[in-house]
Design a protein around this motif. Sequence first.
Motif, PDB file in Angstrom:
ATOM      1  N   GLY A  79       0.796  -1.226   0.000  1.00 44.79           N
ATOM      2  CA  GLY A  79       0.000   0.000   0.000  1.00 44.79           C
ATOM      3  C   GLY A  79       0.829   1.277   0.000  1.00 44.79           C
ATOM      4  N   ARG A  80       2.172   1.176  -0.137  1.00 47.90           N
ATOM      5  CA  ARG A  80       3.006   2.390  -0.177  1.00 47.90           C
ATOM      6  C   ARG A  80       2.909   3.017  -1.569  1.00 47.90           C
ATOM      7  NH1 ARG A  80       8.285   3.378  -1.745  1.00 47.90           N
ATOM      8  NH2 ARG A  80       8.767   1.174  -1.992  1.00 47.90           N
ATOM      9  N   ALA A  81       2.532   4.304  -1.606  1.00 48.13           N
ATOM     10  CA  ALA A  81       2.315   4.950  -2.910  1.00 48.13           C
ATOM     11  C   ALA A  81       3.637   5.125  -3.658  1.00 48.13           C
ATOM     12  CB  ALA A  81       1.647   6.298  -2.710  1.00 48.13           C
ATOM     13  N   LEU A  82       3.645   4.791  -4.941  1.00 48.88           N
ATOM     14  CA  LEU A  82       4.813   5.008  -5.813  1.00 48.88           C
ATOM     15  C   LEU A  82       4.569   6.182  -6.750  1.00 48.88           C
ATOM     16  CD1 LEU A  82       5.371   1.269  -6.772  1.00 48.88           C
ATOM     17  CD2 LEU A  82       6.823   2.625  -5.253  1.00 48.88           C
ATOM     18  N   LEU A  83       3.334   6.355  -7.119  1.00 54.96           N
ATOM     19  CA  LEU A  83       2.948   7.456  -8.020  1.00 54.96           C
ATOM     20  C   LEU A  83       1.535   7.876  -7.632  1.00 54.96           C
ATOM     21  CD1 LEU A  83       3.414   9.151 -10.619  1.00 54.96           C
ATOM     22  CD2 LEU A  83       2.570   7.217 -11.919  1.00 54.96           C
ATOM     23  N   GLY A  84       1.353   9.146  -7.264  1.00 55.30           N
ATOM     24  CA  GLY A  84       0.043   9.625  -6.846  1.00 55.30           C
ATOM     25  C   GLY A  84      -0.211   9.296  -5.383  1.00 55.30           C
ATOM     26  N   GLY A 339       8.574  -2.872 -13.258  1.00 53.36           N
ATOM     27  CA  GLY A 339       8.275  -2.626 -11.842  1.00 53.36           C
ATOM     28  C   GLY A 339       7.765  -3.873 -11.142  1.00 53.36           C
ATOM     29  N   THR A 340       7.311  -4.869 -11.912  1.00 52.56           N
ATOM     30  CA  THR A 340       6.800  -6.116 -11.302  1.00 52.56           C
ATOM     31  C   THR A 340       7.396  -7.363 -11.953  1.00 52.56           C
ATOM     32  OG1 THR A 340       4.860  -5.688 -12.679  1.00 52.56           O
ATOM     33  CG2 THR A 340       4.544  -5.568 -10.306  1.00 52.56           C
ATOM     34  N   GLN A 347      13.117  -4.489 -10.004  1.00 53.86           N
ATOM     35  CA  GLN A 347      11.861  -3.952  -9.438  1.00 53.86           C
ATOM     36  C   GLN A 347      12.161  -2.823  -8.463  1.00 53.86           C
ATOM     37  OE1 GLN A 347       9.456  -6.906  -7.477  1.00 53.86           O
ATOM     38  NE2 GLN A 347       9.773  -8.409  -9.095  1.00 53.86           N
ATOM     39  N   HIS A 348      13.135  -3.051  -7.557  1.00 55.95           N
ATOM     40  CA  HIS A 348      13.455  -2.035  -6.543  1.00 55.95           C
ATOM     41  C   HIS A 348      13.950  -0.756  -7.192  1.00 55.95           C
ATOM     42  CE1 HIS A 348      13.904  -4.983  -2.915  1.00 55.95           C
ATOM     43  NE2 HIS A 348      12.682  -4.859  -3.373  1.00 55.95           N
ATOM     44  N   TRP A 349      14.780  -0.918  -8.208  1.00 57.19           N
ATOM     45  CA  TRP A 349      15.331   0.266  -8.866  1.00 57.19           C
ATOM     46  C   TRP A 349      14.203   1.066  -9.537  1.00 57.19           C
ATOM     47  CZ3 TRP A 349      15.535   2.081 -13.901  1.00 57.19           C
ATOM     48  CH2 TRP A 349      16.396   3.172 -14.084  1.00 57.19           C
ATOM     49  N   VAL A 350      13.302   0.353 -10.220  1.00 55.63           N
ATOM     50  CA  VAL A 350      12.201   1.048 -10.906  1.00 55.63           C
ATOM     51  C   VAL A 350      11.329   1.772  -9.888  1.00 55.63           C
ATOM     52  CG1 VAL A 350      10.082   0.705 -12.254  1.00 55.63           C
ATOM     53  CG2 VAL A 350      12.167  -0.536 -12.876  1.00 55.63           C
ATOM     54  N   ALA A 352      12.093   2.755  -6.810  1.00 57.45           N
ATOM     55  CA  ALA A 352      12.794   3.880  -6.179  1.00 57.45           C
ATOM     56  C   ALA A 352      12.817   5.073  -7.136  1.00 57.45           C
ATOM     57  CB  ALA A 352      14.209   3.458  -5.794  1.00 57.45           C
ATOM     58  N   THR A 353      13.059   4.782  -8.411  1.00 57.59           N
ATOM     59  CA  THR A 353      13.114   5.872  -9.395  1.00 57.59           C
ATOM     60  C   THR A 353      11.754   6.561  -9.524  1.00 57.59           C
ATOM     61  OG1 THR A 353      14.758   4.590 -10.584  1.00 57.59           O
ATOM     62  CG2 THR A 353      13.766   6.421 -11.786  1.00 57.59           C
TER      63      THR A 353
END
Length: 376
Positions: A79-84, A339-340, A347-350, A352-353
């Motif tokens: 549930g941690r937001a990556l975008l939005g 990302g998946t 995945q982690h790099w995508v 984090a970016t």
Amino acid sequence: MPTALVIGAGIGGLAAAIGLQNAGYHVAVHERAADLKPLGAGLSLWSNAVQALRALNAAARIETEAEPIETMVLATRQGRALLGPRRVTSAEGVSAYLVTRALLQSALQAALGGDAIHLDSELVDVAQDDERATARFADGSTASADLIVIANGIWSPQATALIGNAPRHCGYGGVFALSDPVDHPQSARRVAEYWGDRERFGLCDIGGGRRYWFYIVDQRPGAAAIGHDDCLARASDGWPDGIVQTVAATTADRLIAFDCHARAAPRRLGVGRILCVGDAAHAMEPNLGQGACQAPEDAVALSVAAQRESPEHVVSAVEAMRLKRVRSFVIQSRRGRYGTHAPVMVQHWVRATLSAIPAAIHDRAIGSAHLMPDYR
Ligand SMILES: Cc1cc2nc3c(=O)[nH]c(=O)nc-3n(C[C@H](O)[C@H](O)[C@H](O)COP(=O)(O)OP(=O)(O)OC[C@H]3O[C@@H](n4cnc5c(N)ncnc54)[C@H](O)[C@@H]3O)c2cc1C
């Protein structure tokens, strides 16, 4: 009056036929199926597609009957937001919508008019000379026209023979479905995607408490379809609240299994008097929700080219307008898998970016994707 044959009555074929009719062509659409049943579940129609449908005079029912998309969010499985969550800004006053395929298909059919569609008419091959293009059908009949538009989807052998980018498996697949009203407080008008390790869920509010949702997981070509019980068990395993309730609110017969395939970015869109549009030309991975959105854009460019150019120059004119943009969507939608559906380090790099990029930069990139170019 110039003439055109359009092969396939999916979103790409119907939109292309409307565009050609608007340009003054006499159009016949040839569809393999014996009837046009509403298939599939939901679709995000981003504002670029709605602008294109407006330009084709085919947007009115979508804009009155479909559910607008107001916010989008991309988050991890935890549930941690990556975008939005970001507001989906409307480009030039045009909203984005979540539509059922049935609504989009029937709006396009109505805009085209029923007489143009020939059902039970399967294309076998195409040929052309300097004067005409000719289609041969499975019943042995042939038809000729000034222009042929190939819109018979990702598996089109005619498109592969003509432009060369054969479809390939993407390494993942899954199920999608429309739920009944969900017994769970939910954010209205929201599109959300949650990324796990090599699996993800998407939830899209489609109005009336119902959701269009999907579950996508790494799988080999031809893997067995994921059943409802299996999907429910996976949804119960620590995903954000709302997912399991949505799967539970969906009957097993509504699940549609898919094995994801896409074409490589095309190097051309047609040859001579034969043009490829929609998935036949540029089937892309579903990671940007732009596959079907690009078909009405193809149709607008085709309409403009058909008004301006003589039939033998239409294909090159459409290619000049469209090739760069569709190539970019195919390439970016392929990158969207990392990302998946990639090793954990990637995945982690995508992720984090994505989290580190300032919102203004995301907004600019998404804004330009969701703005239809001016093809006039
Ligand atoms: C899981 C998933 C989710 C997606 N989500 C979205 C989304 O949210 N937003 C979005 O914009 N896009 C989305 N897409 C992409 C979208 O579904 C496609 O890009 C779009 O449906 C392609 O339309 P089309 O008309 O080109 O092809 P199709 O829909 O495949 O239509 C082709 C038509 O041609 C007919 N046909 C086939 N062969 C012949 C023949 N030989 N002769 C005559 N007729 C023939 C077929 O019967 C069919 O009617 C998604 C795709 C997938 C797999």
